[in-house]
Design a protein around this motif. Sequence first.
Motif, PDB file in Angstrom:
ATOM      1  N   VAL A 154      12.371  24.385  -6.378  1.00 22.35           N
ATOM      2  CA  VAL A 154      10.873  24.890  -6.388  1.00 22.35           C
ATOM      3  C   VAL A 154       9.973  23.793  -6.012  1.00 22.35           C
ATOM      4  O   VAL A 154       9.033  23.660  -4.835  1.00 22.35           O
ATOM      5  CB  VAL A 154      11.056  24.928  -8.158  1.00 22.35           C
ATOM      6  CG1 VAL A 154       9.366  25.009  -8.031  1.00 22.35           C
ATOM      7  CG2 VAL A 154      11.556  26.493  -8.275  1.00 22.35           C
ATOM      8  N   HIS A 155      10.477  22.599  -6.192  1.00 23.10           N
ATOM      9  CA  HIS A 155       9.226  21.172  -6.061  1.00 23.10           C
ATOM     10  C   HIS A 155      11.005  19.803  -5.642  1.00 23.10           C
ATOM     11  O   HIS A 155      11.520  20.242  -6.009  1.00 23.10           O
ATOM     12  CB  HIS A 155       8.585  21.171  -6.688  1.00 23.10           C
ATOM     13  CG  HIS A 155       8.860  21.104  -8.133  1.00 23.10           C
ATOM     14  ND1 HIS A 155       9.841  19.949  -9.025  1.00 23.10           N
ATOM     15  CD2 HIS A 155       8.569  21.690  -9.267  1.00 23.10           C
ATOM     16  CE1 HIS A 155      10.034  20.291  -9.770  1.00 23.10           C
ATOM     17  NE2 HIS A 155       9.175  21.331 -10.567  1.00 23.10           N
ATOM     18  N   SER A 214      12.815  16.856  -6.241  1.00 25.58           N
ATOM     19  CA  SER A 214      13.228  16.227  -7.312  1.00 25.58           C
ATOM     20  C   SER A 214      13.848  15.038  -7.272  1.00 25.58           C
ATOM     21  O   SER A 214      14.843  15.299  -6.184  1.00 25.58           O
ATOM     22  CB  SER A 214      14.266  18.013  -8.045  1.00 25.58           C
ATOM     23  OG  SER A 214      14.534  16.941  -9.048  1.00 25.58           O
ATOM     24  N   PRO A 269       3.287  25.877  -9.324  1.00 24.40           N
ATOM     25  CA  PRO A 269       4.099  26.352  -9.854  1.00 24.40           C
ATOM     26  C   PRO A 269       4.158  27.310 -11.489  1.00 24.40           C
ATOM     27  O   PRO A 269       3.988  26.159 -11.706  1.00 24.40           O
ATOM     28  CB  PRO A 269       5.849  26.049  -9.226  1.00 24.40           C
ATOM     29  CG  PRO A 269       5.128  24.936  -9.406  1.00 24.40           C
ATOM     30  CD  PRO A 269       4.073  24.166  -8.800  1.00 24.40           C
ATOM     31  N   HIS A 328       6.015  28.416 -13.253  1.00 30.97           N
ATOM     32  CA  HIS A 328       8.025  27.697 -14.156  1.00 30.97           C
ATOM     33  C   HIS A 328       8.775  27.736 -13.062  1.00 30.97           C
ATOM     34  O   HIS A 328       7.549  27.228 -11.979  1.00 30.97           O
ATOM     35  CB  HIS A 328       8.269  29.796 -14.868  1.00 30.97           C
ATOM     36  CG  HIS A 328       8.615  30.459 -13.941  1.00 30.97           C
ATOM     37  ND1 HIS A 328       8.980  31.496 -13.500  1.00 30.97           N
ATOM     38  CD2 HIS A 328       7.352  31.032 -12.539  1.00 30.97           C
ATOM     39  CE1 HIS A 328       9.187  31.664 -12.647  1.00 30.97           C
ATOM     40  NE2 HIS A 328       8.160  32.129 -12.477  1.00 30.97           N
ATOM     41  N   ARG A 329       9.443  27.682 -14.169  1.00 30.06           N
ATOM     42  CA  ARG A 329      10.383  27.132 -12.928  1.00 30.06           C
ATOM     43  C   ARG A 329      12.472  27.901 -12.245  1.00 30.06           C
ATOM     44  O   ARG A 329      11.812  28.449 -13.176  1.00 30.06           O
ATOM     45  CB  ARG A 329      11.617  25.558 -13.459  1.00 30.06           C
ATOM     46  CG  ARG A 329      10.829  24.476 -13.825  1.00 30.06           C
ATOM     47  CD  ARG A 329      11.272  23.101 -14.219  1.00 30.06           C
ATOM     48  NE  ARG A 329      11.757  23.585 -14.981  1.00 30.06           N
ATOM     49  CZ  ARG A 329      12.220  22.526 -16.029  1.00 30.06           C
ATOM     50  NH1 ARG A 329      12.281  20.962 -15.988  1.00 30.06           N
ATOM     51  NH2 ARG A 329      12.886  22.472 -17.111  1.00 30.06           N
ATOM     52  N   ASP A 385      15.889  27.563 -11.295  1.00 32.76           N
ATOM     53  CA  ASP A 385      17.026  26.616 -10.841  1.00 32.76           C
ATOM     54  C   ASP A 385      17.306  26.766  -9.185  1.00 32.76           C
ATOM     55  O   ASP A 385      17.127  27.634  -8.435  1.00 32.76           O
ATOM     56  CB  ASP A 385      18.621  26.853 -11.496  1.00 32.76           C
ATOM     57  CG  ASP A 385      18.497  26.704 -12.616  1.00 32.76           C
ATOM     58  OD1 ASP A 385      17.424  25.511 -13.503  1.00 32.76           O
ATOM     59  OD2 ASP A 385      19.651  27.039 -13.793  1.00 32.76           O
ATOM     60  N   ARG A 386      17.548  25.489  -8.806  1.00 25.98           N
ATOM     61  CA  ARG A 386      17.451  25.388  -7.410  1.00 25.98           C
ATOM     62  C   ARG A 386      18.641  26.853  -6.735  1.00 25.98           C
ATOM     63  O   ARG A 386      18.686  27.644  -5.749  1.00 25.98           O
ATOM     64  CB  ARG A 386      17.865  24.014  -6.979  1.00 25.98           C
ATOM     65  CG  ARG A 386      18.500  24.396  -5.262  1.00 25.98           C
ATOM     66  CD  ARG A 386      18.788  23.158  -5.310  1.00 25.98           C
ATOM     67  NE  ARG A 386      19.166  22.186  -3.932  1.00 25.98           N
ATOM     68  CZ  ARG A 386      19.736  21.430  -3.005  1.00 25.98           C
ATOM     69  NH1 ARG A 386      19.890  20.536  -3.478  1.00 25.98           N
ATOM     70  NH2 ARG A 386      20.198  21.353  -1.831  1.00 25.98           N
ATOM     71  N   LEU A 438       9.437  33.939  -8.268  1.00 25.83           N
ATOM     72  CA  LEU A 438       9.075  33.326  -8.668  1.00 25.83           C
ATOM     73  C   LEU A 438       7.311  32.561  -8.632  1.00 25.83           C
ATOM     74  O   LEU A 438       6.723  33.156  -7.350  1.00 25.83           O
ATOM     75  CB  LEU A 438       9.693  31.765  -7.913  1.00 25.83           C
ATOM     76  CG  LEU A 438       8.812  30.506  -7.599  1.00 25.83           C
ATOM     77  CD1 LEU A 438       9.958  29.747 -10.076  1.00 25.83           C
ATOM     78  CD2 LEU A 438       9.822  29.469  -6.824  1.00 25.83           C
ATOM     79  N   GLN A 462       1.024  29.246 -17.944  1.00 30.21           N
ATOM     80  CA  GLN A 462       1.584  28.456 -17.762  1.00 30.21           C
ATOM     81  C   GLN A 462       1.562  28.472 -20.109  1.00 30.21           C
ATOM     82  O   GLN A 462       3.008  28.016 -20.433  1.00 30.21           O
ATOM     83  CB  GLN A 462       1.999  26.232 -17.612  1.00 30.21           C
ATOM     84  CG  GLN A 462       2.167  26.458 -16.599  1.00 30.21           C
ATOM     85  CD  GLN A 462       2.376  24.720 -16.268  1.00 30.21           C
ATOM     86  OE1 GLN A 462       2.746  24.033 -16.981  1.00 30.21           O
ATOM     87  NE2 GLN A 462       2.123  24.568 -14.944  1.00 30.21           N
TER      88      GLN A 462
END
Length: 244
Positions: free
Chosen positions: A31-32, A34, A58, A60-61, A63-64, A70, A83
């Motif tokens: 997502v961003h 890390s 974003p 929310h998140r 997982d990769r 999304l 959020q």
Amino acid sequence: MDLVTNTTQPLSILYQDTELVAINKPHGLLVHRSMIASDASEFAVQLLRDQLGQRVYPVHRLDRKTAGVLLFALSESMNAIMQQQFMEGAVQKTYLAIVRGYTPDELTIDYPLCKDDGNGAVGVLQEAVTHLKTLRQTEIPVAFGKHPTSRYSLVELTPTTGRMHQLRRHMAHILHPIIGDRPHGCNKQNKLFKEHFEMNTMLLHAQRIEFTHPVTQETTTIAAPFQAEFRRMLGVLFGVGDLK
């Protein structure tokens, strides 16, 4: 190595208005940026920003390794509002996963999880609840260990809390790990899928989110079609290419 999306293609936009935009995130895309994934050079935030020509946030998140819906806000104020909805549990999230073994028809997994900062548990237990519904089961003629065949289930997972790796950890806890999950899954199963099916993707898909739109006050539902590898494994294991 995880399957990483081919970002020469634009991100698939599922929904867009003046306040929000949702994409179908591919497996393998962060997502961003890390610190725990220093090998990555592309991120959903930057790709979508460049694609739309404006800043995105974003709300929310995922997982990769997880694909699917999304959601992004298009302003800081909308980001804060959305959020808050996620934090309050006002957004209904539905996932699909392919897991090892035959799961119960329905099950509520109420199992607290240690808070995880991405580098391991840090000791504080947090409430975590996931509802499971089994959609399909299959037995295929591929030997696993002492067994001449292998069994799998396609499950719908609805979390009512949002802990890090909650679905992955809950499924491992009930001994039905998600196929392709590392480190929470079954390494022997992951190896079997890589050797027999050339499959190296985690089979977890964020299928749908539903929420009240802050501006229109209407119920908004955003759904994501399966990514190619998830759809392929549906065909291999269950004889279907999609779900009706």
